[in-house]
Design a protein around this motif. Structure first.
Motif, short mmCIF file in Angstrom:
data_model
loop_
_atom_site.label_atom_id
_atom_site.label_comp_id
_atom_site.label_asym_id
_atom_site.label_seq_id
_atom_site.Cartn_x
_atom_site.Cartn_y
_atom_site.Cartn_z
N GLY A 29 0.81 -1.21 0.00
CA GLY A 29 0.00 0.00 0.00
C GLY A 29 0.85 1.26 0.00
N ASN A 30 0.20 2.39 0.22
CA ASN A 30 0.92 3.65 0.32
C ASN A 30 1.64 3.74 1.66
OD1 ASN A 30 0.12 4.62 -2.18
ND2 ASN A 30 -1.71 5.63 -1.38
N GLN A 31 2.88 4.18 1.62
CA GLN A 31 3.67 4.29 2.84
C GLN A 31 4.41 5.63 2.86
OE1 GLN A 31 3.57 2.15 5.30
NE2 GLN A 31 2.35 0.59 4.25
N THR A 32 4.97 5.98 4.00
CA THR A 32 5.68 7.25 4.14
C THR A 32 7.00 7.21 3.36
OG1 THR A 32 6.90 6.54 6.10
CG2 THR A 32 4.72 7.54 6.45
N SER A 33 7.56 8.38 3.13
CA SER A 33 8.83 8.46 2.40
C SER A 33 9.95 7.76 3.15
CB SER A 33 9.20 9.93 2.14
OG SER A 33 9.32 10.64 3.36
N GLU A 34 9.92 7.79 4.47
CA GLU A 34 10.97 7.12 5.26
C GLU A 34 10.88 5.60 5.09
OE1 GLU A 34 13.64 8.07 7.15
OE2 GLU A 34 13.26 9.97 6.14
N THR A 35 9.67 5.08 5.05
CA THR A 35 9.50 3.64 4.83
C THR A 35 10.01 3.24 3.45
OG1 THR A 35 7.57 3.55 6.30
CG2 THR A 35 7.81 1.77 4.70
N ILE A 36 9.70 4.06 2.45
CA ILE A 36 10.16 3.78 1.09
C ILE A 36 11.68 3.87 1.02
CG2 ILE A 36 10.08 4.54 -1.32
CD1 ILE A 36 7.46 3.36 -0.37
N LYS A 37 12.26 4.84 1.70
CA LYS A 37 13.73 4.98 1.69
C LYS A 37 14.40 3.74 2.27
CE LYS A 37 16.00 7.86 4.51
NZ LYS A 37 16.56 9.11 5.05
N ARG A 38 13.86 3.22 3.37
CA ARG A 38 14.42 1.99 3.95
C ARG A 38 14.30 0.83 2.97
NH1 ARG A 38 11.90 3.91 8.62
NH2 ARG A 38 10.14 2.47 8.35
N ALA A 39 13.19 0.80 2.25
CA ALA A 39 12.99 -0.28 1.28
C ALA A 39 14.03 -0.20 0.17
CB ALA A 39 11.58 -0.20 0.70
N TYR A 40 14.34 1.00 -0.31
CA TYR A 40 15.39 1.15 -1.32
C TYR A 40 16.73 0.64 -0.77
CZ TYR A 40 12.45 4.51 -3.95
OH TYR A 40 11.45 5.12 -4.67
N GLN A 41 17.03 1.02 0.45
CA GLN A 41 18.31 0.67 1.05
C GLN A 41 18.46 -0.83 1.25
OE1 GLN A 41 18.11 3.03 4.62
NE2 GLN A 41 18.77 4.91 3.62
N GLU A 42 17.35 -1.52 1.46
CA GLU A 42 17.39 -2.95 1.77
C GLU A 42 17.13 -3.83 0.54
OE1 GLU A 42 14.48 -3.23 4.82
OE2 GLU A 42 15.71 -2.18 6.33
N SER A 43 16.77 -3.23 -0.58
CA SER A 43 16.40 -4.02 -1.76
C SER A 43 17.53 -4.06 -2.78
CB SER A 43 15.13 -3.44 -2.41
OG SER A 43 14.03 -3.51 -1.52
N HIS A 44 17.53 -5.10 -3.60
CA HIS A 44 18.55 -5.28 -4.63
C HIS A 44 18.13 -4.67 -5.97
CE1 HIS A 44 19.30 -8.58 -1.72
NE2 HIS A 44 20.56 -8.30 -1.97
N PHE A 45 16.84 -4.77 -6.30
CA PHE A 45 16.35 -4.29 -7.60
C PHE A 45 15.05 -3.51 -7.44
CE2 PHE A 45 18.64 -8.27 -8.56
CZ PHE A 45 19.50 -7.86 -9.59
N LEU A 46 14.91 -2.44 -8.22
CA LEU A 46 13.64 -1.75 -8.39
C LEU A 46 13.11 -2.10 -9.78
CD1 LEU A 46 11.62 0.72 -7.55
CD2 LEU A 46 12.90 1.88 -9.36
N VAL A 47 11.85 -2.53 -9.87
CA VAL A 47 11.26 -2.86 -11.17
C VAL A 47 10.20 -1.82 -11.51
CG1 VAL A 47 10.13 -4.62 -12.56
CG2 VAL A 47 11.60 -5.31 -10.67
N LEU A 48 10.35 -1.18 -12.69
CA LEU A 48 9.37 -0.19 -13.14
C LEU A 48 9.11 -0.40 -14.64
CD1 LEU A 48 7.70 2.29 -12.21
CD2 LEU A 48 9.50 3.71 -13.21
N PRO A 49 8.16 -1.28 -14.98
CA PRO A 49 7.86 -1.57 -16.39
C PRO A 49 6.86 -0.58 -16.98
CG PRO A 49 6.96 -3.27 -14.91
CD PRO A 49 7.35 -2.09 -14.09
N SER A 50 7.06 0.69 -16.72
CA SER A 50 6.09 1.73 -17.04
C SER A 50 5.95 1.97 -18.54
CB SER A 50 6.50 3.03 -16.35
OG SER A 50 5.52 4.02 -16.51
N LYS A 51 4.74 2.34 -18.97
CA LYS A 51 4.50 2.67 -20.37
C LYS A 51 4.98 4.08 -20.71
CE LYS A 51 0.34 -0.21 -20.92
NZ LYS A 51 -1.12 -0.19 -21.24
N SER A 52 4.94 4.98 -19.74
CA SER A 52 5.35 6.36 -19.99
C SER A 52 5.84 6.99 -18.69
CB SER A 52 4.18 7.17 -20.54
OG SER A 52 4.55 8.51 -20.79
N GLU A 53 6.85 7.84 -18.79
CA GLU A 53 7.39 8.53 -17.64
C GLU A 53 7.90 9.91 -18.07
OE1 GLU A 53 7.47 7.80 -14.47
OE2 GLU A 53 6.70 5.75 -14.59
#
Length: 401
Positions: free
Chosen positions: A286-310
């Motif tokens: 779900g939606n989480q705070t920026s601090e929660t997302i930052k920790r997730a970046y720090q602890e994760s190996h890959f970000l997946v973004l198969p977006s059609k447009s950015e």
């Protein structure tokens, strides 16, 4: 100076303060530092207490509510045209009192803002075009119209238009720009050994000789962590992220995926995960705070973004900042951000091919570590400190100071 913001971002009012989508408000709080009075023209909705919402930080803020509108159906289109006269009048009155007009595009409100700003050629203006500025991109008519008006220096005067990427043939008022989420201080507080710690190596700088003999990739990591951050919508294609991780599971890799965000596809994802029995390794956060997302970046190996447009996908830059390797489609300036694959993995949108790309990176420690380090070093050029300096230059110069 009265700094007037025209935006499609939906707001909420709670305890005398106005709240909006967190990443947008966080950026706007930098822009409004340099003005004595702020006027925001935007849609207003009932309070939802969504964790992703943040409040403006300014004690002289006036809010002018307008109705949201869309053209997604015949009924919505008729309703939009009925509401146009009042919306245009609110925009006109707000711009007439403004010392600086700031448009947020693309969007339906941004389109009307583009039209009304033509009546104020002498007022200093900036526009942030947060979508894909690629002139060859297939986009809705309203987006193309906004790009045409903003690029037309006869209709649009005294304005700097901030876009992502550098595009041949752009008019003189178009300025290549960027966005940022983290400060110089956060770089100081978080050492570069992050990329090696994700490989199970405590500190690359102090254990270089040990590292040279270790090339088992991510196979020996207890859990290879994947991350999706964004709206659960057709445009972001979160289901493809799920299917990539599922493909790696089928090959026996110890992978997991956390999806951060909400949207219309949540029920579709839940049904797919239930059918495939993926609930123990794939979680909708779900939606989480920026601090929660930052920790997730720090602890994760890959970000997946198969977006059609950015435009400038902030989540890609944020992940790179923390040594999380981006796996994304080559839309807009994303190929530039990932240096065509040296700082990430460019998705081909063929599941078998993309799973194989991930396997190659997972199996080779040096491949993964080099991508992560290059991503980290590149992204850390674009800090909040640098961003704020550039914003101040824009506001001050357009103000005539």
């Amino acid at each position: 100076m009265n700094f007037t913001i025209i935006t499609h971002v939906v707001h909420e009012k709670k305890e005398g303060q106005y709240f909006g989508y967190g990443p947008y408000v966080r950026e706007m709080n930098i822009w409004i530092k340099y003005a004595q009075e702020i006027t925001v023209v935007a849609p207003l909705q009932p309070v939802t207490d969504d964790a992703i919402y943040l409040s403006y930080e300014h004690d002289q803020l006036s809010f002018k509510p307008i109705r949201s509108f869309s053209f997604t159906s015949f009924k919505n289109t008729v309703t939009a045209f009925v509401n146009f006269p009042r919306i245009l009048w609110v925009l006109f009155l707000a711009m007439r009192k403004a010392d600086h007009i700031h448009l947020r595009c693309p969007g339906n409100v941004g389109l009307l803002g583009c039209l009304v700003q033509v009546l104020f050629p002498n007022t200093p203006k900036t526009a942030k075009y947060a979508g894909n500025w690629d002139p060859n991109a297939k986009q809705p008519l309203s987006y193309r119209l906004q790009k045409w008006i903003l690029s037309n220096t006869f209709l649009t005067r005294n304005m700097k238009v901030l876009v992502y990427g550098e595009w041949e043939g752009s008019s003189e008022n178009i300025k290549s720009f960027f966005t940022a989420s983290y400060s110089n201080q956060e770089i100081t507080n978080y050492k570069l050994g992050i990329t090696d710690s994700k490989l199970g190596i405590p500190n690359y700088e102090s254990q270089n000789s040990n590292y040279e003999n270790q090339n088992s990739g991510l196979r020996d990591v207890d859990s290879i962590r994947f991350l999706f951050v964004g709206t659960l919508s057709e445009g972001k294609r979160p289901l493809y992220a799920v299917q990539l991780v599922e493909g790696l599971m089928d090959l026996g890799y110890p992978v997991c995926l956390d999806l951060y965000g909400e949207g219309k596809l949540r029920s579709v994802l839940e049904a797919y995960m239930k059918e495939k029995g993926l609930g123990n390794r794939i979680v909708l956060q779900g939606n989480q705070t920026s601090e929660t997302i930052k920790r997730a970046y720090q602890e994760s190996h890959f970000l997946v973004l198969p977006s059609k447009s950015e435009g400038w996908p902030k989540v890609v830059a944020e992940a790179m900042f923390w040594g999380c390797v981006p796996v994304a489609t080559p839309v807009s300036c994303v190929s530039y951000m990932m240096d065509n694959g040296s700082r990430g993995i460019v998705l081909k949108m063929d599941e078998d091919v993309d799973v194989e790309q991930l396997v190659t990176c997972i199996e080779d420690a040096d491949n993964y570590s080099q991508k992560a380090k290059k991503a980290l070093h590149w992204s850390r050029q674009y800090t909040l400190d640098y961003f704020e300096e550039e914003i101040e230059k824009l506001v001050r110069s357009e103000e005539g100071k």
